[in-house]
Scaffold this motif. Structure first.
Motif, PDB file in Angstrom:
ATOM      1  N   LEU A   1     127.583  93.220  43.552  1.00 48.87           N
ATOM      2  CA  LEU A   1     126.639  93.583  42.491  1.00 48.87           C
ATOM      3  C   LEU A   1     126.801  92.626  41.312  1.00 48.87           C
ATOM      4  O   LEU A   1     127.895  92.505  40.749  1.00 48.87           O
ATOM      5  N   VAL A   2     125.719  91.936  40.943  1.00 49.03           N
ATOM      6  CA  VAL A   2     125.803  90.981  39.839  1.00 49.03           C
ATOM      7  C   VAL A   2     124.954  91.392  38.636  1.00 49.03           C
ATOM      8  O   VAL A   2     125.155  90.881  37.529  1.00 49.03           O
ATOM      9  N   ALA A   3     124.003  92.322  38.829  1.00 51.21           N
ATOM     10  CA  ALA A   3     123.162  92.745  37.710  1.00 51.21           C
ATOM     11  C   ALA A   3     122.504  94.070  38.045  1.00 51.21           C
ATOM     12  O   ALA A   3     122.281  94.399  39.222  1.00 51.21           O
ATOM     13  N   VAL A   4     122.176  94.816  37.001  1.00 47.79           N
ATOM     14  CA  VAL A   4     121.489  96.093  37.166  1.00 47.79           C
ATOM     15  C   VAL A   4     120.527  96.298  36.004  1.00 47.79           C
ATOM     16  O   VAL A   4     120.858  96.013  34.844  1.00 47.79           O
ATOM     17  N   LEU A   5     119.315  96.738  36.310  1.00 50.12           N
ATOM     18  CA  LEU A   5     118.308  97.096  35.317  1.00 50.12           C
ATOM     19  C   LEU A   5     118.024  98.576  35.487  1.00 50.12           C
ATOM     20  O   LEU A   5     117.667  99.024  36.587  1.00 50.12           O
ATOM     21  N   ALA A   6     118.171  99.350  34.420  1.00 52.11           N
ATOM     22  CA  ALA A   6     117.966 100.789  34.489  1.00 52.11           C
ATOM     23  C   ALA A   6     116.895 101.217  33.496  1.00 52.11           C
ATOM     24  O   ALA A   6     116.982 100.901  32.308  1.00 52.11           O
ATOM     25  N   VAL A   7     115.901 101.928  33.992  1.00 52.61           N
ATOM     26  CA  VAL A   7     114.847 102.495  33.150  1.00 52.61           C
ATOM     27  C   VAL A   7     115.044 104.002  33.124  1.00 52.61           C
ATOM     28  O   VAL A   7     114.840 104.682  34.132  1.00 52.61           O
ATOM     29  N   GLY A   8     115.503 104.529  31.994  1.00 55.40           N
ATOM     30  CA  GLY A   8     115.712 105.962  31.871  1.00 55.40           C
ATOM     31  C   GLY A   8     116.825 106.507  32.739  1.00 55.40           C
ATOM     32  O   GLY A   8     116.871 107.707  33.012  1.00 55.40           O
ATOM     33  N   ARG A   9     117.741 105.647  33.176  1.00 51.60           N
ATOM     34  CA  ARG A   9     118.876 106.087  33.991  1.00 51.60           C
ATOM     35  C   ARG A   9     120.163 105.497  33.392  1.00 51.60           C
ATOM     36  O   ARG A   9     120.770 104.572  33.956  1.00 51.60           O
ATOM     37  N   PRO A  10     120.572 105.992  32.235  1.00 49.79           N
ATOM     38  CA  PRO A  10     121.739 105.415  31.562  1.00 49.79           C
ATOM     39  C   PRO A  10     123.030 105.530  32.369  1.00 49.79           C
ATOM     40  O   PRO A  10     123.919 104.685  32.233  1.00 49.79           O
ATOM     41  N   ARG A  11     123.123 106.559  33.218  1.00 49.45           N
ATOM     42  CA  ARG A  11     124.342 106.677  34.024  1.00 49.45           C
ATOM     43  C   ARG A  11     124.437 105.535  35.024  1.00 49.45           C
ATOM     44  O   ARG A  11     125.518 104.988  35.262  1.00 49.45           O
TER      45      ARG A  11
ATOM     46  N   GLN B   1     127.619 102.955  35.057  1.00 52.55           N
ATOM     47  CA  GLN B   1     128.418 102.754  36.260  1.00 52.55           C
ATOM     48  C   GLN B   1     128.226 101.347  36.814  1.00 52.55           C
ATOM     49  O   GLN B   1     129.177 100.691  37.241  1.00 52.55           O
ATOM     50  N   GLY B   2     126.973 100.870  36.798  1.00 51.94           N
ATOM     51  CA  GLY B   2     126.684  99.542  37.309  1.00 51.94           C
ATOM     52  C   GLY B   2     127.367  98.459  36.513  1.00 51.94           C
ATOM     53  O   GLY B   2     127.864  97.464  37.074  1.00 51.94           O
ATOM     54  N   ARG B   3     127.419  98.624  35.205  1.00 50.16           N
ATOM     55  CA  ARG B   3     128.062  97.622  34.356  1.00 50.16           C
ATOM     56  C   ARG B   3     129.536  97.476  34.710  1.00 50.16           C
ATOM     57  O   ARG B   3     130.071  96.362  34.763  1.00 50.16           O
ATOM     58  N   LYS B   4     130.193  98.600  34.971  1.00 50.80           N
ATOM     59  CA  LYS B   4     131.602  98.551  35.359  1.00 50.80           C
ATOM     60  C   LYS B   4     131.780  97.888  36.720  1.00 50.80           C
ATOM     61  O   LYS B   4     132.734  97.133  36.937  1.00 50.80           O
ATOM     62  N   LEU B   5     130.852  98.181  37.632  1.00 50.05           N
ATOM     63  CA  LEU B   5     130.940  97.573  38.962  1.00 50.05           C
ATOM     64  C   LEU B   5     130.713  96.066  38.895  1.00 50.05           C
ATOM     65  O   LEU B   5     131.380  95.289  39.591  1.00 50.05           O
TER      66      LEU B   5
ATOM     67  N   VAL C   1     122.508 109.409  44.911  1.00 45.07           N
ATOM     68  CA  VAL C   1     123.931 109.095  45.071  1.00 45.07           C
ATOM     69  C   VAL C   1     124.429 108.363  43.832  1.00 45.07           C
ATOM     70  O   VAL C   1     123.823 107.374  43.420  1.00 45.07           O
ATOM     71  N   PRO C   2     125.510 108.818  43.209  1.00 44.52           N
ATOM     72  CA  PRO C   2     126.051 108.085  42.050  1.00 44.52           C
ATOM     73  C   PRO C   2     126.322 106.626  42.434  1.00 44.52           C
ATOM     74  O   PRO C   2     126.921 106.353  43.473  1.00 44.52           O
ATOM     75  N   LEU C   3     125.896 105.715  41.610  1.00 47.04           N
ATOM     76  CA  LEU C   3     126.024 104.308  41.942  1.00 47.04           C
ATOM     77  C   LEU C   3     127.475 103.903  42.154  1.00 47.04           C
ATOM     78  O   LEU C   3     127.786 103.071  43.018  1.00 47.04           O
ATOM     79  N   LYS C   4     128.379 104.524  41.414  1.00 47.52           N
ATOM     80  CA  LYS C   4     129.785 104.131  41.537  1.00 47.52           C
ATOM     81  C   LYS C   4     130.340 104.426  42.923  1.00 47.52           C
ATOM     82  O   LYS C   4     131.281 103.772  43.370  1.00 47.52           O
ATOM     83  N   THR C   5     129.749 105.401  43.638  1.00 45.77           N
ATOM     84  CA  THR C   5     130.246 105.733  44.968  1.00 45.77           C
ATOM     85  C   THR C   5     129.719 104.770  46.032  1.00 45.77           C
ATOM     86  O   THR C   5     130.116 104.863  47.190  1.00 45.77           O
ATOM     87  N   ALA C   6     128.824 103.856  45.625  1.00 43.05           N
ATOM     88  CA  ALA C   6     128.312 102.875  46.579  1.00 43.05           C
ATOM     89  C   ALA C   6     129.220 101.667  46.712  1.00 43.05           C
ATOM     90  O   ALA C   6     128.979 100.792  47.544  1.00 43.05           O
ATOM     91  N   ALA C   7     130.252 101.601  45.879  1.00 45.21           N
ATOM     92  CA  ALA C   7     131.202 100.491  45.967  1.00 45.21           C
ATOM     93  C   ALA C   7     131.979 100.602  47.272  1.00 45.21           C
ATOM     94  O   ALA C   7     132.479 101.667  47.621  1.00 45.21           O
TER      95      ALA C   7
END
Length: 407
Positions: free
Chosen positions: A365-375, A379-383, A400-406
């Motif tokens: 994961l190198v980038a994430v764009l979130a519209v109305g999904r701050p969680r 999580q994506g920023r940490k990943l 599915v929580p994004l952090k669990t996709a790692a």
């Protein structure tokens, strides 16, 4: 004249050029890290140093008079020299040239930010505005208060935010964008496509693939012959590093006009650093030099520069770039850096009220764009920071929580 500083030595007098976020945070970070010598902060504007994001929101709509930083410069023992234009740098003499005479330094921090790109042929035309400074916002307030018909040139972040404010004030707004979709310099067409609909939902007209031929008082003329009535014109077609004054100084600049700083934000001169919008830096994370024109970079970079000045060394500056935008009733956030060759992955449909897009590079994961999904963003920023590999099947499921996709 001050004595030449060598890498690793401790400067006596630090001068910071630029009194925006990057300059102010540099002064604050120097004091927080124990620097006890004189610090001078020079700003071209006469106002107390202020934050820029509120200019396109609360300040523009008259809900706030200004956005001055909550910093006690007297308590910090930082000398402010405001309303002073810096015109040149004579590195051999360790002096800045200003309209009020020379200013000597031992170490120098460049924090001059960026300047808006001007629409050719629009300078001096009555009713044409930029939105970069507190004075710009003050000049635009009456436009919104009187609900003028407004033409916005450029459907980038500033164009979207100004359009949002202008529609909230009851203005009729037409947005003219030369590219075939909004945010063309930032996002691919398929991601920006749902954002095009936001303009229509707000009641604004978005004209893509439309180029301005000329601007006259009261009208904008397009190259296809169309004429758009305009009580005011707001230009938001990008910005470039405010570094023209460094010509001939010996400080290396990149083709984009940025000061080419190293991993500790030191410039090609050992006693001069550069932070914020005016500086590019090498990113080991992304394998390229980055120029980041966003608030978070202006907040984070000064800490690295201050550490290098106080300690003589500093960890490499290699952040996960981050920014946000409030537009059309939506909170848009982005973290990371992507290229056109990265794999794009949707979390949720673009027709949903909230959705996320991820970019993967060889599964990472190198980038994430979130519209109305701050969680997702948090999580994506940490990943991204961790360089985590992602299971694309799990990541594509918005339940599915994004952090669990790692993986």
């Amino acid at each position: 004249m001050s004595e030449q500083q060598t890498p690793g030595s401790r400067p006596h007098h630090v001068v910071v050029v630029g009194a925006g976020m990057a300059g102010v945070q540099t002064a604050v970070a120097l004091r927080e890290q124990g620097f006890a010598g004189p610090v001078t902060l020079i700003g071209a504007e006469p106002h107390q140093p202020y934050d820029r994001p509120p200019l396109s929101k609360a300040v523009l709509l008259g809900k706030a008079e200004d956005s001055a930083f909550d910093v006690d410069f007297e308590e910090l023992d930082v000398t402010l020299r405001l309303g002073v234009e810096v015109t040149g740098l004579r590195a051999a003499a360790h002096e800045l040239d200003t309209e009020r005479g020379p200013v000597g330094y031992d170490a120098l921090v460049l924090a001059t930010g960026a300047e808006p790109v001007v629409l050719p042929g629009s300078q001096g035309v009555p009713g044409v505005h930029l939105l970069r400074t507190l004075d710009d916002a003050a000049r635009l307030r009456p436009v919104l208060e009187h609900s003028h018909d407004v033409v916005v040139v450029g459907a980038g972040w500033i164009g979207a935010e100004f359009t949002t404010a202008a529609r909230a004030a009851g203005c009729a707004v037409t947005v003219v964008e030369a590219a075939d979709h909004p945010l063309a310099g930032t996002l691919p067409a398929e991601v920006a496509a749902p954002m095009s609909a936001w303009y229509a939902e707000s009641g604004a007209d978005l004209l893509t693939g439309a180029r301005v031929d000329r601007v006259e008082p009261g009208a904008v003329h397009l190259t296809d012959g169309r004429e758009i009535p305009a009580g005011a014109v707001v230009v938001g077609i990008g910005a470039r590093p405010a570094t023209r004054w460094l010509a001939g100084s010996g400080i290396a600049l990149g083709p984009d006009g940025s000061v080419t700083a190293d991993a500790t934000l030191r410039t090609s001169l050992p006693d001069v650093y550069a932070v914020g919008d005016c500086a590019s830096f090498p990113s080991a994370r992304y394998g390229e030099r980055l120029l980041v024109h966003h608030w978070d970079n202006a907040l984070q970079g000064p800490r690295t520069a201050a550490t290098a000045l106080v300690e003589g060394v500093a960890p490499a500056y290699d952040p996960v770039p981050y920014f946000w935008s409030e537009q059309f009733g939506r909170f848009v956030q982005y973290a990371g850096h992507h290229t056109g060759s990265d794999t794009l992955l949707w979390r949720g449909a673009p027709t949903d009220p909230a959705w996320t897009v991820c970019w993967l590079r060889e599964g990472v994961l190198v980038a994430v764009l979130a519209v109305g999904r701050p969680r997702d963003l948090a999580q994506g920023r940490k990943l991204v920071d961790a360089g985590a590999r992602i299971d694309p099947v799990r990541a594509a499921d918005p339940s599915v929580p994004l952090k669990t996709a790692a993986s």
